[in-house]
Design a protein around this motif. Structure first.
Motif, short mmCIF file in Angstrom:
data_model
loop_
_atom_site.label_atom_id
_atom_site.label_comp_id
_atom_site.label_asym_id
_atom_site.label_seq_id
_atom_site.Cartn_x
_atom_site.Cartn_y
_atom_site.Cartn_z
N ASP A 86 -2.65 5.49 -3.61
CA ASP A 86 -3.85 5.91 -4.32
C ASP A 86 -4.53 4.76 -5.06
OD1 ASP A 86 -1.69 5.61 -5.95
OD2 ASP A 86 -2.21 7.26 -7.31
N ALA A 91 -6.72 1.73 -4.88
CA ALA A 91 -7.68 1.12 -3.95
C ALA A 91 -7.59 -0.40 -3.94
CB ALA A 91 -9.10 1.55 -4.31
N THR A 133 -6.57 6.79 1.30
CA THR A 133 -6.78 6.82 -0.15
C THR A 133 -7.70 7.97 -0.54
OG1 THR A 133 -6.45 4.42 -0.31
CG2 THR A 133 -7.59 5.50 -2.13
N TYR A 146 0.83 -1.20 0.00
CA TYR A 146 0.00 0.00 0.00
C TYR A 146 0.86 1.26 0.00
CZ TYR A 146 -3.46 3.45 1.46
OH TYR A 146 -4.26 4.55 1.53
#
Length: 469
Positions: A202, A204, A232, A197
């Protein structure tokens, strides 16, 4: 796997607990073995003494020695009918070192005696006292050597140690594998998701999907997933704000050039002979100057270079009257009444242009809230001094702030007080007041109206620029 890893430390702890379990098992077991060994010698000695009693104490010396050897003792003393009798005897190689009465032995004392004999380096002769079985007398005493008993204790301890070590080792391995499967592997999965992550926050698709069965790990995964979703969304909003900021900077740049031209034309209007133009020209020039300054400030904000307040001392009443007059021109005079309660002698120390923006935002919000109701109302601007500095209050009789605005009051694009609003006014005002070392707070907001209050300290933080009036 190193000692600094969770698996390594768990393995060390497992080893320590296995060793402690071995000790807790081995020590009582050896103690019980010693006591059984001594009781067995007493029983064998009693059986050997019965052979002598059946022959009226007439027995061959060789047979007597054989009975003593089978019993594993040197002497047998039997007390019967209050008479103490040496039933069987043989030469003792050394003096008796200690006497142990099994009738009054305790478990802690037995452990102490067993450990002393287990770690003894010399063969000793001891006397053991106990009760005869089957009521074959009152007391029986034997003398025996500790060497054979010590050897059997060691052999028994080694066999027990090997067996318990195998069981404990297998248990430790299974426990280690189970904990690794239930805890370490899911934790590594969480770490892998965090790493992935972090590479693309950004995206998802990289948000973790909770699937752990352990309650605590599942709660951690749920919390991580929630945090990743919020981050996010925040990254996306930051990107949109960055794009908006670039657009605003471009518009402000072009608007500043246009206003500069308008300012030059307004300067020429001051030379007009028309009295109405002469009266309006200074106000027009001030308004255009503020607009130019706002554009320049917006450009600086777009570059993350918000200028610090340029401090000076000025009468607060004049600034408040200027704000009230400006908003009075924009409002319906028949509907909204502007009331100022500021003493003429109050002189504050602040950036005049920034304070104008703050009060203008607060009063404009109050005016728009009252106008939205279609009913008449009052806006009051008051001020006073306090030990730490000054306070300024903006109060209205409007309908109060909606709940959503209260929850996100000073957050840009979240705390708009009217439909279609961006919420930038209050956010900018709070930021400007914080730049002075003060604070802006909502005192109350209900169906009777809203009240904001800002506090300006007299002594400001080091680093703020100051310019004398």
């Amino acid at each position: 796997m190193t000692i600094n890893t969770l698996s390594g430390r768990f393995l060390i702890l497992t080893t320590i607990f296995v060793v402690l379990a071995e000790i807790l098992i081995l020590v009582p077991a050896i103690t019980n073995f010693r006591e059984d060994y001594l009781l067995t010698r007493l029983e064998r000695a009693q059986i050997a003494s019965l052979a002598l009693l059946t022959t009226d104490q007439m027995i061959e010396p060789d047979l007597e020695q054989e009975l003593l050897n089978n019993a594993g003792v040197y002497n047998v003393v039997l007390r019967r009918d209050a008479a103490r009798q040496l039933v069987l005897s043989s030469p003792i190689p050394s003096p008796i070192a200690a006497t142990f009465d099994l009738r009054y032995s305790t478990f802690p004392g037995s452990i102490r005696d067993a450990m002393s004999e287990l770690f003894a380096t010399q063969n000793q002769i001891i006397r053991v006292v106990g009760e005869p079985v089957q009521r074959g007398g009152q007391v029986i005493e034997v003398t025996l050597a500790t060497g054979p008993m010590r050897m059997q204790m060691i052999e028994y301890g080694l066999r027990l140690l090997a067996l318990s070590a195998m069981v404990s080792g297998a248990t430790a391995v299974l426990l280690f594998l189970a904990v690794r499967r239930l805890m370490v592997v899911p934790m590594k999965r969480v770490i892998a998701h965090i790493t992935a992550y972090a590479e693309a926050p950004d995206d998802a698709r990289r948000i973790i999907e909770p699937e752990a069965r352990v309650v605590e790990l599942r709660e951690a995964e749920d919390a991580l997933a929630s945090m990743q979703r919020q981050l996010t969304a925040a990254f996306k909003q930051r990107e949109r704000l960055a794009q908006l900021g670039q657009a605003v900077a471009k518009v402000s740049h072009d608007l500043r050039n246009i206003l500069t031209t308008a300012q030059l034309l307004a300067d020429r209007m001051e030379g007009s002979d028309d009295p109405a133009v002469k009266r309006a020209a200074p106000k027009l020039i001030n308004s255009i100057s503020r607009a130019v300054n706002l554009c320049e400030t917006t450009l600086a904000f777009g570059k993350a270079e918000e200028p610090p307040p340029v401090l000076s001392r000025f009468p607060l009443n004049g600034l408040v009257q200027e704000v009230a007059e400006s908003e009075r021109l924009a409002a319906d005079a028949a509907q909204i009444d502007f009331v100022t309660d500021v003493a003429p002698n109050i002189v504050i120390r602040a950036d005049r242009e920034q304070m104008y923006r703050v009060l203008s935002n607060l009063v404009r919000n109050a005016r728009q809230a009252i106008e939205a109701t279609g009913a008449p109302g009052t806006i009051e601007i008051g001020a006073g001094e306090e030990p730490e500095g000054w306070w300024i209050r903006v109060q209205d009789t409007g309908p109060g702030l909606p709940e959503r605005a209260k929850e996100n009051l000073f957050r840009p694009f979240s705390g708009g007080v009217k439909k279609g609003g961006t919420g930038l006014g209050l956010a900018i005002s709070a930021e400007l007041v914080r730049g002075h070392g003060g604070r802006l707070e909502l005192v109350k907001s209900d169906e009777h109206g809203t009240e904001f209050k800002l506090h300006l300290p007299e002594a400001l933080d080091i680093g703020l620029m100051e310019r004398s009036a």
